[in-house]
Design a protein around this motif. Structure first.
Motif, PDB file in Angstrom:
ATOM      1  N   LEU A 129       6.296   1.459 -10.027  1.00 40.75           N
ATOM      2  CA  LEU A 129       5.494   0.888  -8.688  1.00 40.75           C
ATOM      3  C   LEU A 129       4.206   0.537  -7.981  1.00 40.75           C
ATOM      4  O   LEU A 129       3.919  -0.346  -7.638  1.00 40.75           O
ATOM      5  N   ILE A 130       3.543   0.884  -9.596  1.00 38.06           N
ATOM      6  CA  ILE A 130       2.370   0.272  -9.755  1.00 38.06           C
ATOM      7  C   ILE A 130       2.898  -0.887 -10.068  1.00 38.06           C
ATOM      8  O   ILE A 130       1.810  -2.311  -9.266  1.00 38.06           O
ATOM      9  N   ALA A 131       2.985  -1.304 -10.781  1.00 42.48           N
ATOM     10  CA  ALA A 131       3.726  -3.078 -10.824  1.00 42.48           C
ATOM     11  C   ALA A 131       4.263  -3.327  -9.899  1.00 42.48           C
ATOM     12  O   ALA A 131       3.789  -4.671  -9.147  1.00 42.48           O
ATOM     13  N   LEU A 132       5.085  -2.746  -8.974  1.00 43.90           N
ATOM     14  CA  LEU A 132       4.963  -3.320  -7.398  1.00 43.90           C
ATOM     15  C   LEU A 132       4.448  -3.750  -6.637  1.00 43.90           C
ATOM     16  O   LEU A 132       3.979  -4.619  -5.766  1.00 43.90           O
ATOM     17  N   ASN A 133       3.627  -2.995  -6.675  1.00 42.29           N
ATOM     18  CA  ASN A 133       2.613  -2.895  -5.750  1.00 42.29           C
ATOM     19  C   ASN A 133       1.235  -3.953  -6.340  1.00 42.29           C
ATOM     20  O   ASN A 133       1.334  -5.034  -5.575  1.00 42.29           O
ATOM     21  N   ARG A 134       1.389  -4.298  -6.814  1.00 43.80           N
ATOM     22  CA  ARG A 134       0.777  -5.245  -7.370  1.00 43.80           C
ATOM     23  C   ARG A 134       1.444  -6.559  -7.067  1.00 43.80           C
ATOM     24  O   ARG A 134       0.797  -7.780  -7.082  1.00 43.80           O
ATOM     25  N   LEU A 135       2.929  -6.554  -7.353  1.00 43.72           N
ATOM     26  CA  LEU A 135       3.478  -8.216  -6.584  1.00 43.72           C
ATOM     27  C   LEU A 135       3.413  -8.207  -5.101  1.00 43.72           C
ATOM     28  O   LEU A 135       2.800  -9.255  -4.294  1.00 43.72           O
ATOM     29  N   GLY A 171      -8.445   3.671  -5.797  1.00 38.39           N
ATOM     30  CA  GLY A 171      -9.560   5.192  -6.346  1.00 38.39           C
ATOM     31  C   GLY A 171      -7.573   6.780  -6.202  1.00 38.39           C
ATOM     32  O   GLY A 171      -7.821   7.491  -6.951  1.00 38.39           O
ATOM     33  N   ALA A 172      -7.114   6.276  -5.863  1.00 33.27           N
ATOM     34  CA  ALA A 172      -5.454   7.268  -5.425  1.00 33.27           C
ATOM     35  C   ALA A 172      -4.804   7.574  -7.061  1.00 33.27           C
ATOM     36  O   ALA A 172      -4.261   8.579  -7.480  1.00 33.27           O
ATOM     37  N   PHE A 196       0.811  -1.334  -0.171  1.00 33.69           N
ATOM     38  CA  PHE A 196      -0.225   0.260  -0.008  1.00 33.69           C
ATOM     39  C   PHE A 196       1.027   1.261   0.798  1.00 33.69           C
ATOM     40  O   PHE A 196       0.403   2.503  -0.585  1.00 33.69           O
ATOM     41  N   ALA A 197       1.931   1.005   0.777  1.00 29.36           N
ATOM     42  CA  ALA A 197       3.124   2.334   0.377  1.00 29.36           C
ATOM     43  C   ALA A 197       3.772   2.591  -0.600  1.00 29.36           C
ATOM     44  O   ALA A 197       3.585   3.747  -1.438  1.00 29.36           O
ATOM     45  N   VAL A 198       3.903   1.958  -1.042  1.00 26.40           N
ATOM     46  CA  VAL A 198       4.770   1.956  -2.502  1.00 26.40           C
ATOM     47  C   VAL A 198       3.146   2.578  -3.270  1.00 26.40           C
ATOM     48  O   VAL A 198       3.217   2.717  -4.477  1.00 26.40           O
ATOM     49  N   GLY A 199       1.910   1.528  -3.511  1.00 27.59           N
ATOM     50  CA  GLY A 199       1.185   2.643  -4.057  1.00 27.59           C
ATOM     51  C   GLY A 199       0.825   3.684  -4.294  1.00 27.59           C
ATOM     52  O   GLY A 199       0.444   4.681  -5.267  1.00 27.59           O
ATOM     53  N   LEU A 200       1.031   4.370  -2.676  1.00 28.40           N
ATOM     54  CA  LEU A 200       0.543   5.656  -3.107  1.00 28.40           C
ATOM     55  C   LEU A 200       2.159   6.644  -3.535  1.00 28.40           C
ATOM     56  O   LEU A 200       1.691   7.421  -3.098  1.00 28.40           O
TER      57      LEU A 200
END
Length: 202
Positions: free
Chosen positions: A57-63, A94-95, A36-40
């Motif tokens: 960072l989106i790709a890392l969030n999904r991983l 949403g972010a 979640f921190a990566v997603g933000l």
């Protein structure tokens, strides 16, 4: 729509990585929070115009989102873990549109608002049915092992992440992509409502 088809392909490697991470003492909730921190951070990067960084960072969030479930399966699934996972996923979803609106309010704000409204409609149909399904004792394994009843639809996680990645690669096309996917999400929400009504009537 694609989530169920991808599960047999992505679950085996994720489960192997999950077992390895669990063996080092990394917990599922810690992975959820880190993701979640990566997603933000991805949203902040996009808002500031660093679109390539946002893409990565989106790709890392999904991983991380895949690994938290794999760690839980390797150790112990909990209601808290399931709650954090789905709640923070929706915060992340949403972010990203909001970040594009902040980056270019004149060009992106209306499209972002339409996309967020469609997410709201789709999420409401999805989560409300999950509550009713729990009360009726309904279950499904179509999307893999989940903490709640996962009612499939046209617009699911795979399609949404593909959209976000494409937006980060082609930020000038955000409005077109957002409007197009909003239509898909509204259709998906309507279909989920109809499926839910039919299921709850029987």
């Amino acid at each position: 729509m694609l989530d169920a088809r991808l599960r047999p392909l992505i679950d085996p490697p994720l489960n192997r990585m999950g077992r390895m991470l669990a063996a080092t003492g990394i917990g599922a909730n810690a992975m959820t929070l880190a993701g979640f921190a990566v997603g933000l951070t991805a949203a902040a990067a996009i808002a500031s115009g660093a679109f390539l960084a946002g893409f990565l960072l989106i790709a890392l969030n999904r991983l991380a989102d895949g690994l938290d479930g794999a760690i839980a399966r390797a150790t112990r699934k909990t209601d808290l873990g399931g709650y954090l996972d789905i709640t923070l996923d929706f915060f992340f979803y949403g972010a990203i549109p909001l970040a594009f609106a902040i980056n270019d309010p004149a060009g992106n704000a209306l499209a972002a608002a339409a996309l967020l409204t469609s997410f709201y409609a789709n999420g409401s149909a999805f989560l409300a049915f999950a509550i009713m399904a729990e009360r009726k004792g309904l279950s499904t394994g179509a999307q893999g092992s989940k903490s709640l009843y996962y009612l499939g639809g046209l617009a699911e996680g795979t399609e949404t992440i593909a959209l976000f990645l494409l937006m980060a690669l082609l930020p000038g096309w955000f409005a077109v992509l957002a409007w197009s996917f909003a239509v898909v999400c509204f259709v998906s929400a309507a279909a989920r409502v109809l499926i839910g009504v039919k299921a709850l009537r029987t």
